[in-house]
Design a protein around this motif. Structure first.
Motif, PDB file in Angstrom:
ATOM      1  N   ASN A 157      -6.114 -59.069  10.879  1.00 51.40           N
ATOM      2  CA  ASN A 157      -4.661 -59.200  10.757  1.00 51.40           C
ATOM      3  C   ASN A 157      -4.359 -60.276   9.725  1.00 51.40           C
ATOM      4  O   ASN A 157      -4.791 -61.411   9.875  1.00 51.40           O
ATOM      5  CB  ASN A 157      -4.048 -59.572  12.119  1.00 51.40           C
ATOM      6  CG  ASN A 157      -2.557 -59.830  12.034  1.00 51.40           C
ATOM      7  OD1 ASN A 157      -2.096 -60.942  12.299  1.00 51.40           O
ATOM      8  ND2 ASN A 157      -1.802 -58.826  11.664  1.00 51.40           N
TER       9      ASN A 157
ATOM     10  N   ARG B 283      -3.422 -68.032  16.355  1.00 55.25           N
ATOM     11  CA  ARG B 283      -4.117 -66.746  16.322  1.00 55.25           C
ATOM     12  C   ARG B 283      -4.374 -66.302  17.759  1.00 55.25           C
ATOM     13  O   ARG B 283      -4.858 -67.073  18.584  1.00 55.25           O
ATOM     14  CB  ARG B 283      -5.434 -66.887  15.560  1.00 55.25           C
ATOM     15  CG  ARG B 283      -6.309 -65.637  15.550  1.00 55.25           C
ATOM     16  CD  ARG B 283      -7.565 -65.887  14.725  1.00 55.25           C
ATOM     17  NE  ARG B 283      -8.514 -64.807  14.883  1.00 55.25           N
ATOM     18  CZ  ARG B 283      -9.778 -64.960  15.272  1.00 55.25           C
ATOM     19  NH1 ARG B 283     -10.242 -66.171  15.555  1.00 55.25           N
ATOM     20  NH2 ARG B 283     -10.583 -63.930  15.374  1.00 55.25           N
TER      21      ARG B 283
ATOM     22  N   ALA C 299       3.811 -62.669  20.734  1.00 58.21           N
ATOM     23  CA  ALA C 299       2.627 -62.116  20.066  1.00 58.21           C
ATOM     24  C   ALA C 299       2.352 -60.694  20.543  1.00 58.21           C
ATOM     25  O   ALA C 299       1.966 -59.825  19.744  1.00 58.21           O
ATOM     26  CB  ALA C 299       1.416 -63.009  20.336  1.00 58.21           C
TER      27      ALA C 299
ATOM     28  N   GLY D 186      -8.556 -56.450  18.577  1.00 58.75           N
ATOM     29  CA  GLY D 186      -7.600 -56.774  17.527  1.00 58.75           C
ATOM     30  C   GLY D 186      -7.228 -58.238  17.561  1.00 58.75           C
ATOM     31  O   GLY D 186      -7.683 -59.003  18.429  1.00 58.75           O
ATOM     32  N   GLU D 187      -6.413 -58.648  16.611  1.00 57.08           N
ATOM     33  CA  GLU D 187      -5.923 -60.023  16.544  1.00 57.08           C
ATOM     34  C   GLU D 187      -4.512 -59.994  15.957  1.00 57.08           C
ATOM     35  O   GLU D 187      -4.112 -59.031  15.305  1.00 57.08           O
ATOM     36  CB  GLU D 187      -6.837 -60.894  15.676  1.00 57.08           C
ATOM     37  CG  GLU D 187      -6.872 -60.470  14.216  1.00 57.08           C
ATOM     38  CD  GLU D 187      -7.697 -61.379  13.313  1.00 57.08           C
ATOM     39  OE1 GLU D 187      -8.280 -62.353  13.812  1.00 57.08           O
ATOM     40  OE2 GLU D 187      -7.737 -61.111  12.101  1.00 57.08           O
ATOM     41  N   VAL D 188      -3.776 -61.059  16.232  1.00 58.52           N
ATOM     42  CA  VAL D 188      -2.433 -61.179  15.649  1.00 58.52           C
ATOM     43  C   VAL D 188      -2.149 -62.663  15.403  1.00 58.52           C
ATOM     44  O   VAL D 188      -2.525 -63.520  16.207  1.00 58.52           O
ATOM     45  CB  VAL D 188      -1.357 -60.530  16.564  1.00 58.52           C
ATOM     46  CG1 VAL D 188      -1.314 -61.176  17.930  1.00 58.52           C
ATOM     47  CG2 VAL D 188       0.015 -60.557  15.911  1.00 58.52           C
ATOM     48  N   HIS D 189      -1.542 -62.954  14.263  1.00 54.95           N
ATOM     49  CA  HIS D 189      -1.152 -64.319  13.909  1.00 54.95           C
ATOM     50  C   HIS D 189       0.350 -64.461  14.091  1.00 54.95           C
ATOM     51  O   HIS D 189       1.113 -63.557  13.743  1.00 54.95           O
ATOM     52  CB  HIS D 189      -1.517 -64.644  12.467  1.00 54.95           C
ATOM     53  CG  HIS D 189      -2.987 -64.687  12.206  1.00 54.95           C
ATOM     54  ND1 HIS D 189      -3.740 -65.835  12.291  1.00 54.95           N
ATOM     55  CD2 HIS D 189      -3.852 -63.696  11.877  1.00 54.95           C
ATOM     56  CE1 HIS D 189      -5.005 -65.558  12.019  1.00 54.95           C
ATOM     57  NE2 HIS D 189      -5.096 -64.265  11.766  1.00 54.95           N
ATOM     58  N   LEU D 190       0.760 -65.593  14.635  1.00 52.81           N
ATOM     59  CA  LEU D 190       2.180 -65.836  14.871  1.00 52.81           C
ATOM     60  C   LEU D 190       2.553 -67.211  14.339  1.00 52.81           C
ATOM     61  O   LEU D 190       1.913 -68.216  14.684  1.00 52.81           O
ATOM     62  CB  LEU D 190       2.452 -65.777  16.382  1.00 52.81           C
ATOM     63  CG  LEU D 190       3.904 -65.670  16.844  1.00 52.81           C
ATOM     64  CD1 LEU D 190       4.503 -64.331  16.433  1.00 52.81           C
ATOM     65  CD2 LEU D 190       3.970 -65.814  18.372  1.00 52.81           C
TER      66      LEU D 190
ATOM     67  N   ALA E 227       0.354 -64.629   9.411  1.00 50.86           N
ATOM     68  CA  ALA E 227       1.810 -64.488   9.464  1.00 50.86           C
ATOM     69  C   ALA E 227       2.458 -65.158   8.278  1.00 50.86           C
ATOM     70  O   ALA E 227       1.957 -66.115   7.733  1.00 50.86           O
ATOM     71  CB  ALA E 227       2.327 -65.093  10.768  1.00 50.86           C
TER      72      ALA E 227
ATOM     73  N   LYS F 115       4.719 -58.415  18.839  1.00 53.59           N
ATOM     74  CA  LYS F 115       4.386 -58.276  17.420  1.00 53.59           C
ATOM     75  C   LYS F 115       3.234 -57.290  17.225  1.00 53.59           C
ATOM     76  O   LYS F 115       3.227 -56.496  16.274  1.00 53.59           O
ATOM     77  CB  LYS F 115       4.027 -59.644  16.823  1.00 53.59           C
ATOM     78  CG  LYS F 115       3.770 -59.588  15.319  1.00 53.59           C
ATOM     79  CD  LYS F 115       3.565 -60.964  14.699  1.00 53.59           C
ATOM     80  CE  LYS F 115       3.302 -60.826  13.204  1.00 53.59           C
ATOM     81  NZ  LYS F 115       3.030 -62.127  12.568  1.00 53.59           N
ATOM     82  N   TYR F 116       2.265 -57.318  18.133  1.00 54.78           N
ATOM     83  CA  TYR F 116       1.086 -56.453  17.980  1.00 54.78           C
ATOM     84  C   TYR F 116       1.348 -55.034  18.482  1.00 54.78           C
ATOM     85  O   TYR F 116       0.993 -54.053  17.827  1.00 54.78           O
ATOM     86  CB  TYR F 116      -0.109 -57.056  18.732  1.00 54.78           C
ATOM     87  CG  TYR F 116      -1.400 -56.304  18.478  1.00 54.78           C
ATOM     88  CD1 TYR F 116      -2.186 -56.595  17.364  1.00 54.78           C
ATOM     89  CD2 TYR F 116      -1.835 -55.300  19.346  1.00 54.78           C
ATOM     90  CE1 TYR F 116      -3.364 -55.909  17.116  1.00 54.78           C
ATOM     91  CE2 TYR F 116      -3.011 -54.600  19.102  1.00 54.78           C
ATOM     92  CZ  TYR F 116      -3.767 -54.907  17.990  1.00 54.78           C
ATOM     93  OH  TYR F 116      -4.940 -54.212  17.743  1.00 54.78           O
TER      94      TYR F 116
END
Length: 274
Positions: A271, A175, A18, A78-82, A274, A21-22
């Protein structure tokens, strides 16, 4: 100097994935044995950011991490989905019939309960992290033990994938939040994480939620946590999304009139999943 990212787990964990990815590949990941340790590293200035899982589409919210957000008061930037694909991995040459023990993170185990149910004789052991369990098997040459982890972890630690995509739900996603010690002004922010308490009167929470609805602000998540040591009192954590900044600003002005201990934990760019 590379940006330092504190992650729970070791190399090839989903947290490291993650982070890449971010932030991209030009980062330094700092391995931590617990989520609290990641927060300590950020607080002490030994890391620039923390990447912290907050919810999984199968296992739900990771409740202890809400307590850490409350206690450390970091800013969500921020946020990131994987997408999470779990695999059964073991030492080269080991067959499924050799397996007696399976180790992984508790949430990964829950994500694969249907597959594990097909092997009732296996002893399931909870570990600190998916990749750490893979590393333990490699380091100790465990021929009777498999781990549930990513294919990246299998490759890094020289293990074979015995069964791939063993997660029960193939739309399994986690998330992650990106945390920083200081506020970062986000231009074009369209999502926020908020926390507050309401009174105990009938409809007090509904009144707050109505403030968002009236301003066309979408509520994408709500989570309640008991206030420690105070019976029948709850902290509410909500994620909201908006298209017009003025709608969000107006909603916040309204909500402030109906809440106590109101806090904007972070305003950031949503975000897409994914």
């Amino acid at each position: 100097m590379k940006t330092r990212i504190a992650i729970q787990g070791v190399k090839a964990s989903f947290h490291e994935e993650a982070a890449f990815k971010y932030f991209g590949d030009e980062i330094e990941t700092i391995e931590c044995e617990s989520f609290k340790k990641t927060c300590d590293m950020l607080k002490q200035g030994k890391a620039d950011y923390v990447v912290m899982a907050i919810e999984n589409s199968i296992a739900g919210s990771i409740l202890p991490n809400y307590n850490l957000l409350r206690d450390f008061r970091f800013h969500i930037v921020g946020e990131v989905h994987l997408n999470i694909h779990q695999n059964l991995i073991a030492l080269p040459g080991v067959k499924i019939s050799d397996i007696k023990f399976v180790e992984s993170h508790p949430i990964a185990i829950r994500q694969c309960d249907e597959f594990l149910g097909e092997y009732p004789d296996w002893t399931i052991k909870e570990g600190m992290d998916t990749a750490a369990c893979a590393k333990t098997i490699a380091d100790n040459k465990l021929t009777n033990t498999a781990a549930i982890a990513s294919s990246v972890a299998a490759k890094l630690y020289g293990l074979n994938v015995l069964e791939s995509r063993i997660e029960t739900n193939k739309k399994n996603a986690t998330r992650f939040l990106i945390l920083k010690n200081d506020v970062v002004e986000q231009k074009n922010a369209n999502k926020a994480s908020l926390s507050f308490q309401t009174g105990n009167s009938v409809g007090s929470l509904a009144t707050v939620l109505q403030c968002f609805a009236e301003q066309n602000v979408n509520l994408s998540k709500i989570q309640s946590m008991p206030v420690v040591g105070r019976r029948n009192e709850y902290d509410f954590y909500v994620d909201v999304e908006w298209k017009k900044q003025s709608d969000y600003d107006a909603a916040i002005r309204k909500v402030l009139k109906h809440t106590v201990n109101f806090s904007i934990m972070g305003e950031y760019i949503k975000n897409e999943k994914a």
